[in-house]
Structure formats: structure tokens, C-alpha cells
Design an enzyme around this catalytic site. Structure first.
Site, short mmCIF file in Angstrom:
data_model
loop_
_atom_site.label_atom_id
_atom_site.label_comp_id
_atom_site.label_asym_id
_atom_site.label_seq_id
_atom_site.Cartn_x
_atom_site.Cartn_y
_atom_site.Cartn_z
N LYS A 1 1.04 -1.14 -0.19
CA LYS A 1 -0.10 -0.11 0.03
C LYS A 1 0.99 1.11 -0.11
O LYS A 1 1.43 1.90 0.99
CB LYS A 1 -1.01 -0.11 1.24
CG LYS A 1 -2.33 0.81 1.17
CD LYS A 1 -2.00 2.22 0.71
CE LYS A 1 -1.53 3.05 1.93
NZ LYS A 1 -1.26 4.38 1.78
N GLU B 1 9.38 0.93 11.10
CA GLU B 1 10.31 2.08 11.10
C GLU B 1 9.48 3.23 11.27
O GLU B 1 9.02 3.96 9.97
CB GLU B 1 11.00 1.60 9.68
CG GLU B 1 12.43 2.48 9.52
CD GLU B 1 12.17 3.99 9.12
OE1 GLU B 1 12.35 4.82 10.03
OE2 GLU B 1 12.03 4.05 8.10
N CYS C 1 13.65 10.53 7.35
CA CYS C 1 13.54 10.41 8.95
C CYS C 1 15.12 10.17 9.47
O CYS C 1 15.02 10.41 10.64
CB CYS C 1 12.93 9.02 9.06
SG CYS C 1 13.69 7.35 8.22
#
Length: 481
Positions: free
Chosen positions: A178, A254, A288
Site C-alpha cells: 500500500k 520504521e 527520517c
């Protein structure tokens, strides 16, 4: 651009592209112009469940192939992604907005996961030993966990998919992906290339959707899905963990980061600034792993700040597709507005803007590279993942104090440490609460190394030898002969 786009824009289920079952579509936007690139099929719950069933059907045939056979398919995928790197980079630029130089780097990074895990596929763990009592043998084998639901973000639309799909396929799993509804085009093109590489129908399915909550909830509750692998915000990660707990799914998370970049007084300032630019600005500063808080020793803070400001001001901001662009637009209007609110609040709280006043004209979601000084150690801006080209600088004088400031967060993904004293750098690297630490370097991501965080930055590791283990179950067999 809608008229010129010729790539796939349908759902990819059981080896073929198709419209959503109810015919609904949604637009994918170019962040540099705000205009629609193409309308993409908007998966319904029924479509998501069909993808899970296709993955379940493909699981046994794919999982029982020999490790070498799976490895050869993954190697072919690496070669195809490498051959099409320019095309993949163009898609990343179009739907994500980042500069093409960063998109090319991402395309290479994404491909490398298939090469690395093609080599790991033939080294699945297993053992045989005598029990301590001597009355049996202890046999341990590794088996695929099953169908994996992989939910990926918009900031690295190629690499965040391959970092999950490659080890899952290497382990013998099948996958339903997705992708972010902001960046589904890269995912769909990767699916096309995987089919050419020999990945069988149903082994990888792509279901773009703006009906995220309904589709994801249905997939988590569906019997074929046995693992949830998610990359995204900590807030969404908490919600997904709660949903996954109902079926006790295997999970890999994560999540967000808030990386400190610590520069000690003995550091080479020029090298520290160069690394800071990499750690902060790579991938439009929308990563990130991006350096989020800069802690610089007071003895060199003025020199570091001056050179850092010069480097930020030298960056060329513009559409990612233009030659020479180093910083593209942010990925969305919401991202732009959120970043502006964070900077405005920091300035009202007493921070000063050393650079970043010239915002490029639109259309597009541009934000000028910004350096903030006179930031208080307890400033609110230090508590949030900025996900944009803003660098707040805080001074320090004491090692214990800077370690305490670095650890004063619920996040623990990455950290950066600069010092000419390697003993001190390694000592601090052990003390900071982070899953990954860059010592005298501005980049630590590597397909051959474990990627992941501690505290609320995640669960599990992707990449390295650990990456394939996340998609395996250990079975113990007691044997007498």
C-alpha cells in the site's frame, strides 16, 4: 502532464493492472506546479482483499522455490531497476518533487536492495545440534512468515518499497504493498519491472488508495496477512500496532526520527559543515534520518554557523527536474504550511533566522533552506521531526550535557557525532539512544547494514543480515535417530 503520462496508473493485482472495482480514481500531483500528473485507481476494500488472496495463492509456489531460484529473480530485478534508473528517477521527481540528483541516488539505493537480498536469499539461517541431555537433536529451520502487508511513505517512493519487498521475496514471502497516495506511480512502475524480472503473478501486489483507513484495517483483519511492515510517522505506527495486536501479527515498524548532529570543539569544521549539508539536505531534507537538531560546541559555534549558513545560501532551489537544482519543493501544501508554522513559532520564542528569508516564487511548495540560531535547549522546535530544510543550532560546552540533550526525546532513530578524538566519538556513540550513529560522516544508510531505531522510532531492522530475518519464522524440530 496528464496527457503525456504513459506509465501504469491502475491497481496491480495478481500480475495485471486494472481499475478499482468501483471505478474510483484520485489525482497524483506534481509538487513543483501543484498540477495533476495523472489519475490513479483508488483501491476499495474489495480490491485490497483481492490482492491479499492473490498473495496467499502465490505464497506456496513462490516459497517452495529453491533459494537459488528466488535469488536469480531478485538479481534480475536489480539489473532491470539499474537499467531503468533514469526513468525511475523521473517518476520520483514528478510525484515527490525532490531534485533529480537525489532521485537518481534513491533509484540506485532502491535497486541495491535487490542485489543485496539476492545474495542473502541463499544464506537463510538454520542449525543442527545435540541437546544437552544427549537424547535428541535440536534442528532449527527458517520458513517464510507468509503474506506481508507493506505500507510505505512518500519521501522515498522507490527505496522504501524495495527495502521491504526484496527481503520478503528473498525469504519466500509474498507482498501486498500500500504505497503513499502521494507517490504511487513509482511503485506501479517497479511492479512492472519485477514482473519482467520473473516475479510470478500474485507475489507482489500494489494497491494505491485514498481510502487508507478502511483498506488497511480490512487487510490487517484478513486471514492471509501474517505480517505488517510499516514505514511512516510514529503516530500512525501506534495506531497500526494497536490494530495488528488483534490478530497478533508479526510487525516491523520504521517510524519517526529526531536526529541530533553533535559537533565537538576539536572537529574539522569544514568537514563537519560538509557532512551537515548531507545529513540535513539529502532528499530535500524530507528523510527520517535527516539531522534535525544541531548541537555545536561554543568554541566553534560561530565558525560552524557562518560556514553552514554560506553553504545553505549557495543551494539552488527550484523544480527538481531542472538542471542544477539541489533543493526541490516540499511534497505537499500541508508539509509547507506545517514547516512554516514551526519556524514562526521558533522565531516568536526567541530564535533568530540566520538565513532563509527568500522563498522561491511558486507555483509549487517551495521553502527556502533555513538556519535558526539562538535556539534555547528546551525550545519546542527541537521536539518535532521537521521534515524540511530547517536547521536549528544550539550551543553546548559539556559532553554529559550534550548527551543528555541528545537523548531528551522519545525518538531514537539516528544520530551524528563529529570529533577528531575517535575515543570520545565512540564513547558518545554508545551513550546516545539511537539505533544508528554516524561518526564523522553525514550518511549511514546502507542496504548491507541494519536500519532501524530504538524507543518510539520503531521495532525491528531493515537491511543487512537482519533484514531478511524479519520475514522468517524459526521452526524447532526435535529429532531422534
Amino acid at each position: 502532464m496528464t496527457e503525456s503520462f504513459t506509465g501504469p496508473s491502475g491497481l496491480f493485482i495478481d500480475g495485471s493492472f486494472r481499475p478499482a472495482s468501483d471505478g474510483v480514481v484520485f489525482p497524483v500531483e506534481d509538487p513543483s506546479t501543484g498540477k495533476t500528473i495523472v489519475d490513479v485507481a483508488n483501491a476499495s476494500v474489495a480490491d485490497g482483499l483481492e490482492a491479499a488472496e492473490a498473495a496467499q495463492k502465490a505464497l506456496a509456489p513462490w516459497g517452495t522455490r529453491t533459494p537459488r531460484e528466488r535469488a536469480e529473480v531478485l538479481r534480475a530485478a536489480f539489473e532491470l531497476l539499474t537499467a531503468h534508473r533514469d526513468e525511475i528517477a523521473d517518476l520520483i521527481v514528478a510525484e515527490n518533487g525532490k531534485a533529480r540528483v537525489d532521485a537518481l541516488a534513491e533509484a540506485d539505493y532502491a535497486a541495491e536492495f535487490f542485489r543485496w537480498f539476492s545474495e542473502e536469499a541463499v544464506r537463510l539461517p538454520g542449525s543442527l545440534r545435540e541437546s544437552p541431555t544427549g537424547n535428541r537433536r535440536i534442528m532449527e529451520i527458517s520458513q517464510p512468515v507468509g503474506v506481508v502487508l507493506a505500507i510505505t511513505p512518500w519521501n522515498l517512493p522507490a527505496a522504501m518499497i524495495t527495502r521491504k519487498v526484496a527481503p520478503a521475496l528473498a525469504a519466500g514471502c509474498t507482498v501486498v504493498v500500500k504505497p503513499s497516495n502521494q507517490t504511487p506511480l513509482t511503485a506501479l512502475r517497479i511492479a512492472e519491472l519485477l514482473t519482467q524480472a520473473g516475479v510470478p503473478s500474485g507475489a507482489v501486489n500494489i494497491v494505491p488508495t485514498r481510502r487508507d483507513r478502511e483498506v488497511i484495517a480490512a487487510l490487517i483483519d484478513s486471514s492471509p496477512v501474517q505480517m505488517l511492515s510499516f514505514t511512516g510517522s510514529t503516530q500512525v505506527g501506534r495506531q497500526l500496532l494497536s490494530q495488528a495486536s488483534g490478530r497478533i501479527l508479526n510487525t516491523g515498524m520504521e517510524l519517526g526520527g529526531n536526529a541530533p548532529f553533535i559537533v565537538f570543539e576539536d572537529a574539522d569544521v569544514d568537514k563537519a559543515v560538509e557532512a551537515a549539508m548531507t545529513a540535513k539536505m539529502r532528499h530535500n531534507a524530507e528523510a527520517c534520518t535527516a539531522a534535525n537538531r544541531f548541537y555545536v560546541h561554543d568554541n566553534i559555534r560561530a565558525e560552524f554557523t557562518g560556514k553552514f549558513v554560506q553553504a545553505m545560501e549557495a543551494l539552488r532551489v527550484g523544480p527538481g527536474s531542472e538542471d542544477g537544482t539541489e533543493v526541490g519543493p516540499l511534497a505537499s501544501k500541508a508539509a509547507l504550511e506545517g514547516l512554516q508554522e514551526a519556524v514562526d513559532a521558533a522565531l516568536q520564542a526567541g530564535a533568530k533566522r540566520a538565513t532563509g528569508t527568500d522563498v522561491p516564487a511558486g507555483p509549487g511548495y517551495y521553502f527556502a533552506p533555513t538556519v535558526l540560531t539562538d535556539v534555547a535547549p528546551d525550545a519546542d522546535i527541537l521536539n518535532h521531526e521537521l521534515f524540511g530544510p530547517v536547521a536549528p543550532i544550539v550551543g553546548f560546552t559539556d559532553e554529559d550535557h550534550v548527551v543528555a540533550m541528545a537523548n531528551a526525546t522519545d525518538m531514537g532513530l539516528g544520530s551524528y557525532i563529529f570529533s577528531a578524538d575517535l575515543a570520545r566519538a565512540l564513547r558518545v556513540a554508545e551513550r546516545v539512544h539511537a539505533g544508528m550513529v554516524g561518526v564523522n560522516t553525514g550518511i549511514f544508510s546502507d542496504p548491507a547494514a541494519p536500519f532501524g531505531g530504538v524507543k518510539q522510532s520503531g521495532i525491528g531492522r531493515e537491511g543487512g543480515h537482519h533484514g531478511i530475518h524479519e520475514f522468517l519464522e524459526t521452526k524447532y524440530i526435535a529429532v531422534q535417530w
